[in-house]
Design a protein around this motif. Structure first.
Motif, PDB file in Angstrom:
ATOM      1  N   ASP A 221     -23.135 -11.481  74.431  1.00 51.98           N
ATOM      2  CA  ASP A 221     -24.373 -12.031  74.366  1.00 51.98           C
ATOM      3  C   ASP A 221     -24.830 -12.815  75.019  1.00 51.98           C
ATOM      4  O   ASP A 221     -24.487 -13.508  76.010  1.00 51.98           O
ATOM      5  CB  ASP A 221     -24.062 -12.754  73.247  1.00 51.98           C
ATOM      6  CG  ASP A 221     -25.364 -14.181  72.752  1.00 51.98           C
ATOM      7  OD1 ASP A 221     -26.239 -13.567  72.441  1.00 51.98           O
ATOM      8  OD2 ASP A 221     -25.266 -15.252  72.858  1.00 51.98           O
ATOM      9  N   THR A 223     -27.668 -14.176  76.366  1.00 54.34           N
ATOM     10  CA  THR A 223     -28.387 -16.106  75.503  1.00 54.34           C
ATOM     11  C   THR A 223     -26.600 -17.305  76.090  1.00 54.34           C
ATOM     12  O   THR A 223     -26.606 -18.199  77.107  1.00 54.34           O
ATOM     13  CB  THR A 223     -28.314 -16.576  74.567  1.00 54.34           C
ATOM     14  OG1 THR A 223     -29.530 -15.957  74.053  1.00 54.34           O
ATOM     15  CG2 THR A 223     -28.491 -17.779  74.197  1.00 54.34           C
ATOM     16  N   SER A 224     -25.287 -17.268  75.400  1.00 54.12           N
ATOM     17  CA  SER A 224     -24.060 -17.264  75.667  1.00 54.12           C
ATOM     18  C   SER A 224     -23.587 -17.461  76.626  1.00 54.12           C
ATOM     19  O   SER A 224     -22.348 -17.675  76.689  1.00 54.12           O
ATOM     20  CB  SER A 224     -23.233 -18.056  74.160  1.00 54.12           C
ATOM     21  OG  SER A 224     -22.890 -16.150  73.524  1.00 54.12           O
ATOM     22  N   ASN A 265     -26.746  -4.273  70.448  1.00 53.52           N
ATOM     23  CA  ASN A 265     -27.359  -5.804  70.398  1.00 53.52           C
ATOM     24  C   ASN A 265     -28.527  -5.696  70.359  1.00 53.52           C
ATOM     25  O   ASN A 265     -29.604  -5.103  70.740  1.00 53.52           O
ATOM     26  CB  ASN A 265     -27.981  -6.393  71.968  1.00 53.52           C
ATOM     27  CG  ASN A 265     -26.199  -6.666  72.946  1.00 53.52           C
ATOM     28  OD1 ASN A 265     -25.821  -5.830  72.899  1.00 53.52           O
ATOM     29  ND2 ASN A 265     -26.517  -8.095  73.257  1.00 53.52           N
ATOM     30  N   ASP A 268     -33.431 -11.219  69.454  1.00 48.35           N
ATOM     31  CA  ASP A 268     -33.098 -12.520  68.717  1.00 48.35           C
ATOM     32  C   ASP A 268     -31.749 -12.984  68.526  1.00 48.35           C
ATOM     33  O   ASP A 268     -31.332 -13.741  67.885  1.00 48.35           O
ATOM     34  CB  ASP A 268     -33.701 -13.240  67.740  1.00 48.35           C
ATOM     35  CG  ASP A 268     -35.092 -13.270  67.652  1.00 48.35           C
ATOM     36  OD1 ASP A 268     -35.651 -13.426  69.167  1.00 48.35           O
ATOM     37  OD2 ASP A 268     -36.052 -13.092  66.354  1.00 48.35           O
ATOM     38  N   GLN A 269     -30.406 -12.197  69.712  1.00 45.86           N
ATOM     39  CA  GLN A 269     -29.065 -12.756  69.642  1.00 45.86           C
ATOM     40  C   GLN A 269     -28.774 -11.093  68.497  1.00 45.86           C
ATOM     41  O   GLN A 269     -27.080 -12.569  67.863  1.00 45.86           O
ATOM     42  CB  GLN A 269     -28.822 -13.792  69.818  1.00 45.86           C
ATOM     43  CG  GLN A 269     -28.697 -14.755  71.426  1.00 45.86           C
ATOM     44  CD  GLN A 269     -28.613 -15.935  70.804  1.00 45.86           C
ATOM     45  OE1 GLN A 269     -29.517 -17.807  70.991  1.00 45.86           O
ATOM     46  NE2 GLN A 269     -27.219 -16.818  71.232  1.00 45.86           N
ATOM     47  N   ILE A 271     -26.835  -9.141  66.604  1.00 48.24           N
ATOM     48  CA  ILE A 271     -25.603  -8.315  67.177  1.00 48.24           C
ATOM     49  C   ILE A 271     -25.485  -6.834  65.995  1.00 48.24           C
ATOM     50  O   ILE A 271     -25.129  -7.934  64.584  1.00 48.24           O
ATOM     51  CB  ILE A 271     -23.939  -8.283  67.808  1.00 48.24           C
ATOM     52  CG1 ILE A 271     -24.341  -9.442  68.975  1.00 48.24           C
ATOM     53  CG2 ILE A 271     -23.315  -7.386  68.191  1.00 48.24           C
ATOM     54  CD1 ILE A 271     -23.516 -10.385  69.465  1.00 48.24           C
ATOM     55  N   ASP A 286     -25.327 -12.301  63.683  1.00 49.99           N
ATOM     56  CA  ASP A 286     -26.021 -13.424  64.252  1.00 49.99           C
ATOM     57  C   ASP A 286     -25.489 -13.995  64.946  1.00 49.99           C
ATOM     58  O   ASP A 286     -24.347 -15.285  64.651  1.00 49.99           O
ATOM     59  CB  ASP A 286     -26.841 -14.517  63.803  1.00 49.99           C
ATOM     60  CG  ASP A 286     -28.679 -15.485  64.118  1.00 49.99           C
ATOM     61  OD1 ASP A 286     -27.997 -15.378  65.775  1.00 49.99           O
ATOM     62  OD2 ASP A 286     -29.148 -16.093  63.658  1.00 49.99           O
ATOM     63  N   ALA A 287     -25.747 -13.919  66.499  1.00 45.46           N
ATOM     64  CA  ALA A 287     -24.735 -14.829  67.844  1.00 45.46           C
ATOM     65  C   ALA A 287     -25.195 -15.808  68.017  1.00 45.46           C
ATOM     66  O   ALA A 287     -24.371 -16.837  69.289  1.00 45.46           O
ATOM     67  CB  ALA A 287     -24.736 -13.617  68.547  1.00 45.46           C
ATOM     68  N   GLY A 288     -26.659 -15.979  67.871  1.00 45.88           N
ATOM     69  CA  GLY A 288     -27.161 -17.407  67.806  1.00 45.88           C
ATOM     70  C   GLY A 288     -26.916 -18.574  66.604  1.00 45.88           C
ATOM     71  O   GLY A 288     -27.029 -19.590  66.806  1.00 45.88           O
ATOM     72  N   TYR A 292     -19.103 -18.321  63.202  1.00 56.21           N
ATOM     73  CA  TYR A 292     -20.275 -16.537  62.954  1.00 56.21           C
ATOM     74  C   TYR A 292     -19.554 -15.944  61.576  1.00 56.21           C
ATOM     75  O   TYR A 292     -18.701 -16.216  60.689  1.00 56.21           O
ATOM     76  CB  TYR A 292     -19.561 -15.834  63.722  1.00 56.21           C
ATOM     77  CG  TYR A 292     -19.303 -16.299  65.547  1.00 56.21           C
ATOM     78  CD1 TYR A 292     -21.314 -16.521  66.036  1.00 56.21           C
ATOM     79  CD2 TYR A 292     -18.720 -16.947  66.247  1.00 56.21           C
ATOM     80  CE1 TYR A 292     -21.798 -16.770  66.848  1.00 56.21           C
ATOM     81  CE2 TYR A 292     -18.963 -17.023  68.032  1.00 56.21           C
ATOM     82  CZ  TYR A 292     -20.352 -16.868  67.906  1.00 56.21           C
ATOM     83  OH  TYR A 292     -21.060 -17.041  68.851  1.00 56.21           O
ATOM     84  N   GLN A 412     -32.219  -3.831  79.068  1.00 59.79           N
ATOM     85  CA  GLN A 412     -31.416  -4.549  78.611  1.00 59.79           C
ATOM     86  C   GLN A 412     -30.448  -5.029  80.424  1.00 59.79           C
ATOM     87  O   GLN A 412     -30.676  -3.943  81.038  1.00 59.79           O
ATOM     88  CB  GLN A 412     -30.856  -4.629  77.760  1.00 59.79           C
ATOM     89  CG  GLN A 412     -31.367  -4.596  76.553  1.00 59.79           C
ATOM     90  CD  GLN A 412     -30.654  -4.146  75.328  1.00 59.79           C
ATOM     91  OE1 GLN A 412     -29.812  -4.074  75.437  1.00 59.79           O
ATOM     92  NE2 GLN A 412     -31.003  -4.659  73.949  1.00 59.79           N
TER      93      GLN A 412
END
Length: 418
Positions: A221, A223-224, A265, A268-269, A271, A286-288, A292, A412
């Motif tokens: 991910d 973002t994180s 991927n 919006d995060q 997966i 949703d990794a955001g 989880y 990506q």
């Protein structure tokens, strides 16, 4: 008489040498014919191991390059110049053929592709959705038969020069899931059920993370910074930054008995997790959003799934020959179309060669290989309609698209991608 013969011979030699001198005068250098296209599509022919090159958007086949049969992977290097064709296992020699795509740093210098070099490996792998593994921006291949990561420090394969490589020994021979997270490499072992963490600069082991039996499938991910691996009964999320570096921050149970075998991927995060054998479902994570959890998206039994380069779209190709375009975040069905005859219901890809279809996007088009029909589907993403079919005179499987303007189409960070 003898003097006359010598005189005639000298005249003949003079004429011959004069003729050769004229024949070897400087000639005008002719540029090889090629079209300055927007992109170039490469596909592996399952029938004989050839690589077929097609210029886009013209759709014209410009080259057919012969490689040792049969190909299991096609992988594009970081500089877009080198394309690696890796031979399937179960053969006497595991060839890796490096193809110069014809692209340079400048898009107006596109030339015809050619085979630059071949070398023998030992069960080569490390491919991540059509891209090579990458270590600090360098192309890399994992030799699974040797338990070794090979890094090409300078990926110049044309000519007679030596190719400079570094070798990172791995913990054991296995099948691996590889994620490059910058300072560290996270390498999952299928059989040993662990993740080995290596220093990206030295290859030295930093730590091992256990408790992930039958490990297969991975992603990151962006973002994180967390990396995700699929295990037999759950998935794990591992931190790569700050206080959580190298720690398992979550174990994510599957909502049913079906494990996730690989990831794509989305938007919006999000997966998307899937597995082989035509299981009629895809798992959504949703990794955001924590904690989880996996949700299940029911679909028809499918032979191939994928996402667009920017994650905006989720694609599903069913065994019935129906191609679906879905929202890359929610999975909502946007377009559905019959694109081919049904695939053989027992079709299953093994390790000796690629036989399954593939999906790749370029700009506002998505391309789908249809090996059982010998052609490639071209779909307009904006309208969700079939634009055309490209005939290849073979059995096209793996797809790679190279473009001088590739970054403008939402590429990506493939070195961190599944």
């Amino acid at each position: 008489m003898r003097k006359a013969a010598i005189f005639l011979l000298s005249i003949a030699l003079s004429i011959e040498f004069t003729g050769n001198a004229v024949a070897h005068e400087d000639a005008e250098t002719l540029v090889e014919p090629h079209e300055n296209s927007g992109a170039r599509l490469f596909t592996a022919d399952a029938a004989n191991g050839d690589i077929i090159a097609v210029n886009l958007p013209e759709g014209k086949v410009i080259a057919r390059l012969s490689t040792p049969p049969y190909i299991i992977y096609l992988a594009l290097g970081k500089n877009k110049k080198n394309l690696y064709a890796m031979r399937g296992t179960g053969r006497d020699r595991d060839w890796v053929t490096v193809i110069d795509t014809g692209f340079t740093e400048h898009n107006d210098e596109v030339k015809l592709p050619y085979i630059a070099r071949s070398f023998v490996g030992n069960v080569p792998d490390g491919v991540q959705h059509g891209h090579t593994a990458s270590v600090r921006g360098k192309d890399a291949i994992i030799m699974e038969g040797d338990g070794e990561l090979i890094i090409f420090d300078k990926a110049e394969f044309s000519g007679f020069g030596e190719v400079s490589v570094r070798r990172f020994p791995l913990a054991s021979v296995d099948h691996y899931a590889f994620v490059d997270a910058g300072d560290y490499l996270y390498i999952g072992y299928l059989g040993r059920g662990m993740v080995q963490v290596l220093d990206s600069d030295t290859g030295n082991e930093v730590t091992r993370i256990t408790g992930c039996p039958i490990l297969h499938g991975k992603t990151k991910d962006p973002t994180s910074g967390r990396v995700f691996f699929g295990c037999q009964h759950h998935a794990i999320a591992i931190g790569t930054k700050g206080d959580e570096v190298h720690k398992v921050v979550a174990r994510i149970e599957y909502p049913d008995e079906q494990r996730v075998g690989n990831f794509h991927n989305g938007k919006d995060q999000v997966i998307w997790g899937y597995t082989e054998d035509g299981v009629p479902k895809i798992h959504r994570l949703d990794a955001g959003k924590e904690p989880y959890r996996f949700d299940v998206l029911p679909i028809e039994r499918s032979i191939r799934q994928g996402t667009s380069e920017d994650g905006e779209y989720l694609f599903v190709l069913t065994f019935a020959g129906v191609f679906e375009i879905r929202d890359g975040g929610t999975g909502e069905l946007l377009h559905s179309m019959q694109v081919s005859e049904p695939f053989p219901p027992d079709l299953k890809e093994k390790v000796d060669r690629a036989v399954n279809p593939d999906i790749k996007t370029w700009g506002d088009h998505v391309y789908v290989s249809l090996p059982h029909e010998g052609r490639i589907l071209d779909v307009d993403l904006a309208t969700g309609t079939i634009y055309r079919y490209l005939d290849t005179d073979g059995e096209p499987t793996r797809l790679i698209i190279v473009s001088g303007e590739h970054e403008k189409h939402g590429e990506q960070d493939h070195e961190n991608e599944t």
